[in-house]
Design a protein around this motif. Structure first.
Motif, mmCIF file in Angstrom:
data_model
loop_
_atom_site.group_PDB
_atom_site.id
_atom_site.type_symbol
_atom_site.label_atom_id
_atom_site.label_comp_id
_atom_site.label_asym_id
_atom_site.label_seq_id
_atom_site.Cartn_x
_atom_site.Cartn_y
_atom_site.Cartn_z
ATOM 1 N N LEU A 137 -88.916 10.455 70.139
ATOM 2 C CA LEU A 137 -88.589 10.913 71.409
ATOM 3 C C LEU A 137 -87.351 12.041 71.250
ATOM 4 C CD1 LEU A 137 -88.365 7.630 73.470
ATOM 5 C CD2 LEU A 137 -90.327 9.200 73.473
ATOM 6 N N PRO A 138 -87.788 13.334 70.946
ATOM 7 C CA PRO A 138 -86.632 14.344 70.877
ATOM 8 C C PRO A 138 -86.373 14.645 72.340
ATOM 9 C CG PRO A 138 -88.708 15.368 70.492
ATOM 10 C CD PRO A 138 -89.232 13.994 70.417
ATOM 11 N N SER A 139 -85.214 15.187 72.492
ATOM 12 C CA SER A 139 -84.635 15.977 73.712
ATOM 13 C C SER A 139 -83.405 16.785 73.630
ATOM 14 C CB SER A 139 -84.313 14.652 74.563
ATOM 15 O OG SER A 139 -83.178 14.118 74.299
ATOM 16 N N ASP A 144 -91.068 -2.125 72.425
ATOM 17 C CA ASP A 144 -90.144 -2.081 73.437
ATOM 18 C C ASP A 144 -88.906 -2.845 73.090
ATOM 19 O OD1 ASP A 144 -91.786 -0.823 74.997
ATOM 20 O OD2 ASP A 144 -92.350 -2.106 76.425
ATOM 21 N N LEU A 145 -88.657 -2.969 71.591
ATOM 22 C CA LEU A 145 -87.624 -4.016 71.350
ATOM 23 C C LEU A 145 -86.244 -3.336 70.813
ATOM 24 C CD1 LEU A 145 -89.702 -6.354 69.298
ATOM 25 C CD2 LEU A 145 -89.037 -6.751 71.751
ATOM 26 N N LEU A 146 -86.878 -2.118 69.718
ATOM 27 C CA LEU A 146 -85.470 -1.757 68.956
ATOM 28 C C LEU A 146 -85.679 -0.304 68.938
ATOM 29 C CD1 LEU A 146 -82.970 -2.376 67.239
ATOM 30 C CD2 LEU A 146 -84.725 -2.359 65.357
ATOM 31 N N TRP A 147 -84.355 0.385 69.029
ATOM 32 C CA TRP A 147 -84.449 1.878 68.940
ATOM 33 C C TRP A 147 -83.284 2.304 67.983
ATOM 34 C CZ3 TRP A 147 -80.425 4.710 70.670
ATOM 35 C CH2 TRP A 147 -79.718 4.298 71.680
ATOM 36 N N LEU A 148 -83.362 3.428 67.231
ATOM 37 C CA LEU A 148 -82.398 4.270 66.824
ATOM 38 C C LEU A 148 -82.493 5.762 67.166
ATOM 39 C CD1 LEU A 148 -83.267 2.747 63.014
ATOM 40 C CD2 LEU A 148 -81.477 1.987 64.399
ATOM 41 N N GLY A 149 -81.103 6.184 66.897
ATOM 42 C CA GLY A 149 -81.201 7.546 67.346
ATOM 43 C C GLY A 149 -80.061 8.442 66.798
ATOM 44 N N ALA A 150 -80.151 9.703 66.709
ATOM 45 C CA ALA A 150 -79.108 10.510 66.171
ATOM 46 C C ALA A 150 -78.854 11.819 67.288
ATOM 47 C CB ALA A 150 -79.626 11.084 64.840
ATOM 48 N N SER A 151 -77.704 12.440 67.143
ATOM 49 C CA SER A 151 -77.480 13.480 67.929
ATOM 50 C C SER A 151 -76.552 14.605 67.459
ATOM 51 C CB SER A 151 -76.703 12.990 69.506
ATOM 52 O OG SER A 151 -76.275 13.948 70.339
ATOM 53 N N TYR A 152 -76.908 15.674 67.605
ATOM 54 C CA TYR A 152 -75.932 16.840 66.941
ATOM 55 C C TYR A 152 -75.496 17.654 68.221
ATOM 56 C CZ TYR A 152 -74.453 21.222 64.876
ATOM 57 O OH TYR A 152 -73.850 22.245 64.476
ATOM 58 N N ARG A 153 -74.147 17.781 68.323
ATOM 59 C CA ARG A 153 -73.726 18.737 69.585
ATOM 60 C C ARG A 153 -73.085 19.929 68.522
ATOM 61 N NH1 ARG A 153 -70.065 15.562 72.704
ATOM 62 N NH2 ARG A 153 -71.931 14.981 73.878
ATOM 63 N N LEU A 154 -73.530 21.013 69.327
ATOM 64 C CA LEU A 154 -73.206 22.306 68.388
ATOM 65 C C LEU A 154 -71.685 22.610 68.552
ATOM 66 C CD1 LEU A 154 -74.526 24.869 66.960
ATOM 67 C CD2 LEU A 154 -74.620 25.856 69.423
ATOM 68 N N GLN A 155 -71.283 22.777 67.110
ATOM 69 C CA GLN A 155 -69.962 23.191 67.163
ATOM 70 C C GLN A 155 -68.728 22.011 67.381
ATOM 71 O OE1 GLN A 155 -69.140 26.941 69.344
ATOM 72 N NE2 GLN A 155 -70.282 28.181 67.944
ATOM 73 N N ASP A 156 -69.222 20.967 67.227
ATOM 74 C CA ASP A 156 -68.509 19.722 67.678
ATOM 75 C C ASP A 156 -68.729 18.647 66.620
ATOM 76 O OD1 ASP A 156 -66.613 18.204 69.611
ATOM 77 O OD2 ASP A 156 -68.435 16.830 69.539
ATOM 78 N N GLY A 157 -69.826 17.959 66.485
ATOM 79 C CA GLY A 157 -70.144 17.005 65.504
ATOM 80 C C GLY A 157 -71.629 16.310 65.766
ATOM 81 N N TYR A 158 -71.554 15.267 64.994
ATOM 82 C CA TYR A 158 -72.694 14.275 65.026
ATOM 83 C C TYR A 158 -72.551 13.025 65.477
ATOM 84 C CZ TYR A 158 -73.487 17.671 61.331
ATOM 85 O OH TYR A 158 -73.500 18.741 60.478
ATOM 86 N N ALA A 159 -73.495 12.205 66.066
ATOM 87 C CA ALA A 159 -73.410 10.943 66.498
ATOM 88 C C ALA A 159 -74.585 9.955 66.079
ATOM 89 C CB ALA A 159 -73.331 10.794 68.107
ATOM 90 N N MET A 194 -76.815 6.339 66.962
ATOM 91 C CA MET A 194 -77.130 5.416 68.110
ATOM 92 C C MET A 194 -77.970 4.290 67.422
ATOM 93 S SD MET A 194 -77.282 8.287 71.151
ATOM 94 C CE MET A 194 -78.488 9.461 70.252
ATOM 95 N N VAL A 195 -77.831 3.023 68.314
ATOM 96 C CA VAL A 195 -78.468 2.082 68.090
ATOM 97 C C VAL A 195 -79.020 1.143 69.269
ATOM 98 C CG1 VAL A 195 -76.654 0.355 67.327
ATOM 99 C CG2 VAL A 195 -79.229 -0.046 66.454
ATOM 100 N N GLY A 196 -79.993 0.558 69.648
ATOM 101 C CA GLY A 196 -80.053 -0.267 70.944
ATOM 102 C C GLY A 196 -80.925 -1.185 70.832
ATOM 103 N N LEU A 197 -80.954 -2.165 71.694
ATOM 104 C CA LEU A 197 -81.914 -3.486 71.740
ATOM 105 C C LEU A 197 -82.175 -3.717 73.074
ATOM 106 C CD1 LEU A 197 -83.367 -5.523 70.042
ATOM 107 C CD2 LEU A 197 -80.996 -6.967 70.581
ATOM 108 N N ASN A 198 -83.822 -3.832 73.355
ATOM 109 C CA ASN A 198 -84.124 -4.272 74.804
ATOM 110 C C ASN A 198 -84.436 -5.818 74.694
ATOM 111 O OD1 ASN A 198 -84.199 -1.385 75.494
ATOM 112 N ND2 ASN A 198 -86.150 -1.308 74.674
#
Length: 340
Positions: free
Chosen positions: A245-247, A272-287, A289-293
């Motif tokens: 799921l890119p956004s 529907d159980l587990l998800w992993l994610g990554a984010s990049y904010r331009l000129q700021d940094g990285y993040a 993410m991890v989640g569980l349903n």
């Protein structure tokens, strides 16, 4: 140290009265409702979420944000499309067969509530909004929702929490540094969504208002300004068990040094159980993410941000936690159907 704190206090004051005045969120992809009232009532259940964000840990006076959101549908009459759209043992409830039978929601309304508190330095910004949205079907696979939120915003500055050294908490250049401003708040948005994609636009703090404090010797003036958001995402089925799921989010705030601001996200969800994610904010940094349903009852997500800016020399990163509860979940959805 005294000079460092006073300099940091000045930076915070400028941020509040001149530039970005709404908090950042890393996990907005788990709760786009916090940015766009058009999502009110989008699911088949009442969605309750609570979040806490501790930004730039280790930096004195850094932002701390907490919110609670509650939103749900009114007169929504979705039904399961086939008997097999309920979860069967050994079958992914969000696999290919589910999305092949996806149908848009029938016209319905939604109502919700947002309570948000953002604390930065000696500034505290509290917002309470009631939201409403209406959803209609456009095509056999696509819905459009329009919504708005209205409420109050209170900006408070407490100079007793300021330290100028030697126990002094009064700015010698200002005889009246406290603020306690109450003003109306208005937000609005549109949300186009289907089984494959979503596109949304929204505006927060639509009503501008003046902010001023201090005295004639050292006045500080500014105004509350609108914040604009545009978001979009697409769902790819990598196989019957994994969704990609890119956004992306684009944010525009008049007066900020980097305009517009860009966030790029990627979320990988296993069933529907587990998800992993990554984010990049331009000129700021990285993040990261991890989640569980957990069954069809609640979900939890955690993120950690690493900034590339000069704040990295004093900060130990940013932590954000979000917990969600699914109330009245009569179809036993184990994760959101329309919000990713």
């Amino acid at each position: 140290m005294k000079k460092l704190y006073i300099s940091w206090l000045f930076v915070l004051s400028v941020m509040v009265v001149q530039a970005q005045q709404k908090p950042h969120y890393t996990q907005y992809i788990l709760n786009n409702y916090i940015l766009n009232p058009a999502l009110t009532g989008i699911e088949n259940y009442w969605d309750v979420k609570a979040s806490a964000r501790d930004q730039w840990v280790g930096l004195n006076g850094a932002p701390r944000t907490a919110y609670v959101t509650v939103q749900g549908p009114i007169d929504k009459e979705d039904t399961k499309t086939t008997p097999t759209s309920f979860q069967l043992p050994g079958e992914n409830p969000r696999g290919e067969s589910y999305w092949e039978n996806y149908t848009p929601s029938k016209p319905h309304s939604g109502i919700g509530l947002i309570l948000l508190n953002d604390h930065t330095g000696n500034f505290n910004n509290f917002t309470a909004n009631v939201t409403y949205a209406y959803h209609i079907g456009l095509t056999p696979n696509t819905n459009l929702a329009a919504g708005f939120g209205a409420g109050i915003n209170q900006l408070h500055r407490d100079m007793s929490k300021t330290d100028f050294g030697d126990g002094v908490n009064t700015d010698p250049a200002q005889t009246s540094g406290n603020i306690n401003k109450l003003k109306p708040d208005l937000n609005a948005g549109l949300w186009l969504y289907s089984r494959d994609y979503f596109v949304g636009v929204s505006a927060q703090q639509i009503i501008p208002s003046a902010i001023s404090y201090g005295n004639n010797t050292a006045p500080v003036t500014g105004k509350a300004i609108p914040h604009f958001f545009a978001t979009a995402g697409y769902r790819f089925l990598l196989n019957d068990d994994i969704n990609a799921l890119p956004s992306v989010m684009v944010k525009y705030v008049q007066g900020t040094p980097t305009n517009p601001q860009f966030d790029v996200n990627m979320k990988l969800q296993y069933q529907d159980l587990l998800w992993l994610g990554a984010s990049y904010r331009l000129q700021d940094g990285y993040a990261g993410m991890v989640g569980l349903n957990v069954a069809n009852t609640f979900n939890i997500g955690y993120s950690y941000d690493y900034t590339k800016t000069a704040l990295n020399t004093a900060s130990r990163g940013t932590h954000e936690l979000i917990i969600g509860f699914l109330i009245g979940n009569r179809y036993a959805d184990t994760c959101p159907r329309n919000v990713w």
